[in-house]
Every structure is written in C-alpha cells, then in structure tokens.
Design a protein around this motif. Sequence first.
Motif, PDB file in Angstrom:
ATOM      1  N   UNK A  31      10.617   8.278 -13.609  1.00 16.54           N
ATOM      2  CA  UNK A  31       9.761   8.132 -12.439  1.00 16.54           C
ATOM      3  C   UNK A  31      10.515   7.427 -11.323  1.00 16.54           C
ATOM      4  N   UNK A  33       9.509   5.517  -7.507  1.00 22.53           N
ATOM      5  CA  UNK A  33       8.328   4.924  -6.888  1.00 22.53           C
ATOM      6  C   UNK A  33       8.592   4.485  -5.459  1.00 22.53           C
ATOM      7  N   UNK A  35       6.773   1.457  -3.112  1.00 26.53           N
ATOM      8  CA  UNK A  35       5.834   0.357  -2.975  1.00 26.53           C
ATOM      9  C   UNK A  35       5.850  -0.144  -1.534  1.00 26.53           C
ATOM     10  N   UNK A  42       1.997  -9.481  -2.386  1.00 20.47           N
ATOM     11  CA  UNK A  42       2.487  -8.716  -3.524  1.00 20.47           C
ATOM     12  C   UNK A  42       2.771  -7.277  -3.151  1.00 20.47           C
ATOM     13  N   UNK A  43       3.044  -6.473  -4.140  1.00 23.16           N
ATOM     14  CA  UNK A  43       3.433  -5.081  -3.927  1.00 23.16           C
ATOM     15  C   UNK A  43       2.243  -4.155  -4.160  1.00 23.16           C
ATOM     16  N   UNK A  45       1.401  -0.222  -4.868  1.00 22.41           N
ATOM     17  CA  UNK A  45       1.958   1.077  -5.226  1.00 22.41           C
ATOM     18  C   UNK A  45       1.428   2.128  -4.255  1.00 22.41           C
ATOM     19  N   UNK A  48       4.217   7.745  -6.497  1.00 18.58           N
ATOM     20  CA  UNK A  48       5.389   7.904  -7.352  1.00 18.58           C
ATOM     21  C   UNK A  48       5.567   9.383  -7.640  1.00 18.58           C
ATOM     22  N   UNK A  97      10.732   1.758 -20.408  1.00 19.79           N
ATOM     23  CA  UNK A  97       9.816   0.801 -21.039  1.00 19.79           C
ATOM     24  C   UNK A  97       8.852   0.205 -20.035  1.00 19.79           C
ATOM     25  N   UNK A  98       9.084   0.472 -18.778  1.00 13.67           N
ATOM     26  CA  UNK A  98       8.274  -0.119 -17.728  1.00 13.67           C
ATOM     27  C   UNK A  98       9.086  -0.951 -16.772  1.00 13.67           C
TER      28      UNK A  98
ATOM     29  N   UNK B  33       4.175  -8.073 -16.878  1.00 11.21           N
ATOM     30  CA  UNK B  33       5.539  -8.242 -16.389  1.00 11.21           C
ATOM     31  C   UNK B  33       5.609  -9.439 -15.441  1.00 11.21           C
ATOM     32  N   UNK B  35       8.217 -10.733 -12.486  1.00 14.31           N
ATOM     33  CA  UNK B  35       9.370 -10.412 -11.656  1.00 14.31           C
ATOM     34  C   UNK B  35       9.675 -11.599 -10.740  1.00 14.31           C
ATOM     35  N   UNK B  48       9.006  -9.082 -19.955  1.00 16.32           N
ATOM     36  CA  UNK B  48       7.943  -8.098 -20.150  1.00 16.32           C
ATOM     37  C   UNK B  48       7.300  -8.355 -21.503  1.00 16.32           C
ATOM     38  N   UNK B  91       6.351 -12.725  -9.037  1.00 15.46           N
ATOM     39  CA  UNK B  91       5.321 -11.694  -9.054  1.00 15.46           C
ATOM     40  C   UNK B  91       4.956 -11.343 -10.489  1.00 15.46           C
ATOM     41  N   UNK B  99       1.624   3.218 -20.072  1.00 12.90           N
ATOM     42  CA  UNK B  99       1.538   3.715 -18.705  1.00 12.90           C
ATOM     43  C   UNK B  99       2.373   2.859 -17.781  1.00 12.90           C
ATOM     44  N   UNK B 100       3.674   2.743 -18.034  1.00 15.66           N
ATOM     45  CA  UNK B 100       4.524   1.926 -17.164  1.00 15.66           C
ATOM     46  C   UNK B 100       4.654   2.523 -15.775  1.00 15.66           C
ATOM     47  N   UNK B 101       4.212   3.789 -15.615  1.00 14.31           N
ATOM     48  CA  UNK B 101       4.302   4.429 -14.312  1.00 14.31           C
ATOM     49  C   UNK B 101       3.305   3.844 -13.321  1.00 14.31           C
ATOM     50  N   UNK B 102       2.324   3.115 -13.789  1.00 12.22           N
ATOM     51  CA  UNK B 102       1.342   2.528 -12.881  1.00 12.22           C
ATOM     52  C   UNK B 102       1.241   1.026 -13.143  1.00 12.22           C
ATOM     53  N   UNK B 103       2.115   0.296 -12.486  1.00  9.08           N
ATOM     54  CA  UNK B 103       2.093  -1.161 -12.566  1.00  9.08           C
ATOM     55  C   UNK B 103       1.356  -1.693 -11.343  1.00  9.08           C
ATOM     56  N   UNK B 105       0.457  -5.030  -9.133  1.00 11.71           N
ATOM     57  CA  UNK B 105       1.032  -6.333  -8.867  1.00 11.71           C
ATOM     58  C   UNK B 105      -0.006  -7.309  -8.330  1.00 11.71           C
ATOM     59  N   UNK B 106       0.170  -8.576  -8.708  1.00 13.42           N
ATOM     60  CA  UNK B 106      -0.618  -9.646  -8.133  1.00 13.42           C
ATOM     61  C   UNK B 106      -0.024 -10.081  -6.800  1.00 13.42           C
TER      62      UNK B 106
END
Lengths: 112, 114
Positions: A31, A33, A35, A42-43, A45, A48, A97-98, B33, B35, B48, B91, B99-103, B105-106
């Motif tokens: 993937x 992305x 952001x 913060x970020x 999304x 993607x 893994x993320x 996670x 960061x 993580x 962060x 589903x790591x494709x949709x993280x 964030x705070x």
Amino acid sequence: GEDVEQSLFLSVREGDSSVINCTYTDSSSTYLYWYKQEPGAGLQLLTYIFSNMDMKQDQRLTVLLNKKDKHLSLRIADTQTGDSAIYLCAESGSSNTGKLIFGQGTTLQVKP
Amino acid sequence: EAEVAQSPRYKITEKSQAVAFWCDPISGHATLYWYRQILGQGPELLVQFQDESVVDDSQLPKDRFSAERLKGVDSTLKIQPAELGDSAMYLCASSLAGRPDEQFFGPGTRLTVL
C-alpha cells in the motif's frame, strides 16, 4: 533499504490544481498512502492505493502510481485555502505488518 | 466518530526528568502504534503492539524509552531520562487487527525538553 522522498514546498493559487509528488524505494510495498497534517496536529488519512492499481480517484483527489519508476503523486483539484497543510506520503514497506515509512512531507501553501 | 485519544497534548520538561504519554485507541482496535515525529521530518515508528504483545520495537531506544499496553487497550510510552534530542511530536495510531492499511492517528503529544 526503505526510503521515501518528497519535495518540501509547493505554492498554488486558490482554484488551481495541486500536484504533490513522492518517490519510494521499496517495490514490494503493498500500500501507498497520502496523509494530511495541519500545524501542530495529528495525521489524517486522505487516501491510499493498492500497489496493483495505477490510479484512484476520490472526489477532488486523484492518486497516480507508477510502479516502474516508484513514483506516487497526489492531485488536488480546485485547491482551496483549507487545503493548506503538510502532505505526507508513506509506504507500507516489505513487512506489511503495519509499519509505515513516511516521507518528510510537502508543505502546500494556497494563496487566495 | 471514534477517535484516538492522547494526553497530555503538550509537555515541557527539563533534561534528565522522566515523562510519560498516554494513548487510548479506538475501541476494538487490536493494533496500536507509537510514532515519533521530529520537526520537519516524517513520523518514525517506535513501537507496535498487537493486543498486549510487542510486534516491533526495533527503533525504540530501549536504554531510555519503554512502552506498555498491559490489558491490550490503552498504552503508555515513557522516557527516562529525557534528553534534548527527544523534543518531538509523539503520535499514537491504532488499527483493526489485520487492517494495517487503515491507521487512525491521535492528535499527538508535543514534547519540549529544555
């Protein structure tokens, strides 16, 4: 190794299109992305794209992926002053893994 | 809309002091996670978690940083002692398992070490 590069700054006029570019090194990333980060926040999304796609469109946003050149771009149509922010490109890397590998971000300035 | 919560939002400390940051992920998100984002750079993964287990802490400076997620829900990141170079935005993000494709964030904790 994994590395993501972006230009640091882009300035456009309100109503114009913005194109933010990114290059990455890990061809096995599943993937890629985009952001958005507002000052001190913060970020968020934005969108993607899966690595087997060439293009993805979502309202004013268009993502183009050139896997051969490892180049990703984000086009914002009809750019508004509220789009002024830092835009970060990220790749998922080979582990999937993320863990995200981020570029340093492109500051978009939209002039009225 | 569910959000990732972080506190404090801002922290100023002197070098050699201890600091701690807290994160509460979106309910049901098994993956968490942490960061670190140094000014002018992109975020870099520190650690993580999958539930309460550490999946990746390869970039965590373990001589001074520690992270825990005891019950697999909220998490704490600690720095002791803080150094000037630790000044950054910390962060927290979370995602559903697999589903790591949709993280998501705070808002982050901005740390300044004097």
